[in-house]
Design a protein around this motif. Structure first.
Motif, mmCIF file in Angstrom:
data_model
loop_
_atom_site.group_PDB
_atom_site.id
_atom_site.type_symbol
_atom_site.label_atom_id
_atom_site.label_comp_id
_atom_site.label_asym_id
_atom_site.label_seq_id
_atom_site.Cartn_x
_atom_site.Cartn_y
_atom_site.Cartn_z
ATOM 1 N N GLY A 158 93.218 -122.131 -29.279
ATOM 2 C CA GLY A 158 93.850 -123.136 -30.122
ATOM 3 C C GLY A 158 92.976 -123.776 -30.935
ATOM 4 O O GLY A 158 93.501 -124.852 -31.745
ATOM 5 N N ILE A 159 91.834 -123.682 -31.028
ATOM 6 C CA ILE A 159 90.823 -124.408 -32.069
ATOM 7 C C ILE A 159 90.768 -123.428 -33.350
ATOM 8 O O ILE A 159 90.483 -122.395 -33.334
ATOM 9 C CB ILE A 159 89.506 -124.346 -31.425
ATOM 10 N N GLY A 182 93.076 -113.154 -31.196
ATOM 11 C CA GLY A 182 93.026 -114.378 -30.623
ATOM 12 C C GLY A 182 94.484 -115.047 -30.854
ATOM 13 O O GLY A 182 94.937 -115.637 -29.960
ATOM 14 N N LEU A 183 94.986 -114.978 -31.865
ATOM 15 C CA LEU A 183 96.382 -115.242 -31.919
ATOM 16 C C LEU A 183 97.468 -114.825 -31.024
ATOM 17 O O LEU A 183 97.999 -115.258 -30.393
ATOM 18 C CB LEU A 183 97.123 -114.889 -33.289
ATOM 19 N N GLU A 184 97.216 -113.393 -30.782
ATOM 20 C CA GLU A 184 98.138 -112.829 -29.698
ATOM 21 C C GLU A 184 97.909 -113.392 -28.293
ATOM 22 O O GLU A 184 98.718 -113.592 -27.506
ATOM 23 C CB GLU A 184 97.693 -111.313 -29.807
ATOM 24 N N GLN A 185 96.410 -113.624 -28.164
ATOM 25 C CA GLN A 185 96.334 -114.340 -26.652
ATOM 26 C C GLN A 185 96.894 -115.718 -26.811
ATOM 27 O O GLN A 185 97.433 -116.098 -25.675
ATOM 28 C CB GLN A 185 94.913 -114.375 -26.368
ATOM 29 N N ALA A 186 96.839 -116.516 -27.730
ATOM 30 C CA ALA A 186 97.384 -117.819 -27.999
ATOM 31 C C ALA A 186 98.794 -117.671 -27.638
ATOM 32 O O ALA A 186 99.121 -118.620 -26.949
ATOM 33 C CB ALA A 186 96.899 -118.400 -29.203
ATOM 34 N N LYS A 187 99.484 -116.783 -28.359
ATOM 35 C CA LYS A 187 101.022 -116.562 -28.026
ATOM 36 C C LYS A 187 101.414 -116.351 -26.526
ATOM 37 O O LYS A 187 102.256 -116.959 -26.051
ATOM 38 C CB LYS A 187 101.498 -115.539 -29.044
#
Length: 372
Positions: A158-159, A182-187
């Motif tokens: 989330g950074i 990274g976005l996919e993991q954050a989602k």
């Protein structure tokens, strides 16, 4: 002086200042640039901080306090630089709020000595985000091979990240992939993707500096005709790669989930060769959804005499490819050039960090309380 800068902004180019110092903040100069020159962001690096700390007495009070506590030089640097970034972020907060988090951001870089170590880079990124404690901060991570997985992990936590030291189109594609992953993991973690932002800093002028040196060594008319073309061609083809990614199904799905585009950022836009127009890497890299971070001299030059004629990137891809092909036919090895530039870029930032350590140590000694 702001008509050209306004036109640039109206074309979709976010104007950022590639400089920061405490004096610039406390004097009101930074706020003035926001009001009068359409500046909407700030980038920093070890060289910028070294110059700021070694000049004048703007840091004396804080350094005196740090010396009184007998802190290490590295702790002092982090306290000094994060204080500047925090204060600059506060100045830029209205821009951040007005643009929904798109702009109004200040970047701070992880220790360049960690450029080839993934785990320490992620740990420092988290530490810097915690120290600055402002939502409108970018943590700068270099696009080294070790930096790529660090980008993914940092984004996934989330950074928001400013990826720096990108020289090649291939590495840029890896950076964009790292952001999407990274976005996919954050989602998958349930994080709000709309809170995560990123820019990818594609370095420009250093490409011409290296390629032109090789062209001069060839000394032919054919080589001379290609001088000053490599950097623009490289950057324009990078934008083509960006367009391909944001047109992909993978990106469309993330954008539908609230994700923000990772904007291309043109870095190293100060012209090194006085034979070239001093606004070259601004006026010739105008495209929507980009950022151009400029040293103050370049910002002033654009404001004074920059000619903004609309989009100067889209529609140039065929010529850009032809220019790089022509360089290859002359024996200019693209892969060798960009690899050399990445190695030198890390070395320069490591040298600046060493200089920053030395300057700060000298100031700590100078301002240390005298024994009674």
């Amino acid at each position: 002086m702001t008509d050209a800068l306004k036109r640039l902004s109206d074309e979709g180019v976010a104007i950022w200042l590639d400089d920061l110092s405490r004096r610039r903040i406390t004097s009101g100069n930074l706020a003035e640039l926001l009001d009068e020159s359409h500046v909407v962001g700030v980038t920093t690096n070890p060289s910028i901080f070294q110059k700021a700390i070694s000049e004048g007495h703007g840091y004396d009070r804080q350094i005196t306090d740090l010396a009184s506590r007998d802190v290490t030089v590295e702790e002092a640097i982090r306290m000094i630089t994060t204080a500047d970034v925090r204060d600059a972020a506060d100045v830029l907060r209205p821009v951040y709020d007005a643009t929904g988090g798109l702009d109004g951001r200040v970047s701070i870089e992880v220790d360049p000595r960690l450029a080839h170590a993934t785990r320490p880079t992620v740990a420092e990124a988290k530490q810097l985000a915690w120290l600055v404690d402002r939502p409108n901060t970018f943590i700068k991570i270099p696009a080294t091979r070790a930096g790529i997985p660090a980008i993914t992990e940092t984004i996934a936590s989330g950074i928001s990240v400013n990826v720096t030291l990108i020289f090649s189109i291939e590495r840029y594609r890896m950076v964009m992939d790292a952001y999407l992953e990274g976005l996919e993991q954050a989602k998958a973690k349930g994080l709000d993707l709309s809170d995560i932002h990123s820019v990818a800093s594609f370095f420009v002028s250093r490409v011409d500096t290296e390629v032109d040196k090789r062209l001069d060594a060839l000394g032919t008319d054919e080589a001379g005709a290609l001088k000053g073309k490599a950097a623009l061609a490289n950057a324009r083809l990078a934008y083509q790669a960006y367009e391909e990614v944001v047109a992909s199904d993978r990106w469309t799905a993330l954008e539908a989930a609230g994700a923000n585009r990772q904007r291309p950022l043109w870095a190293s836009t100060g012209v090194k060769d006085p034979a070239y127009p001093d606004t070259l890497y601004v006026t010739e890299l105008v495209a929507p959804g980009t950022v151009n971070t400029m040293p103050e001299a370049t910002l002033k030059a654009v404001g004074d005499h920059g000619e903004i004629t609309g989009d100067t990137v889209r529609g140039t891809y065929e010529q850009a490819r032809a220019d790089l092909d022509a360089l290859a036919k002359l024996g200019i090895d693209y892969d060798e050039v960009v690899e050399k530039l990445e190695v030198e870029g890390i070395e320069k930032f490591e040298k600046s960090w060493s200089d920053l350590l030395a300057s700060t140590e000298a100031e700590l000694k100078r301002l240390a309380p005298k024994e009674a």
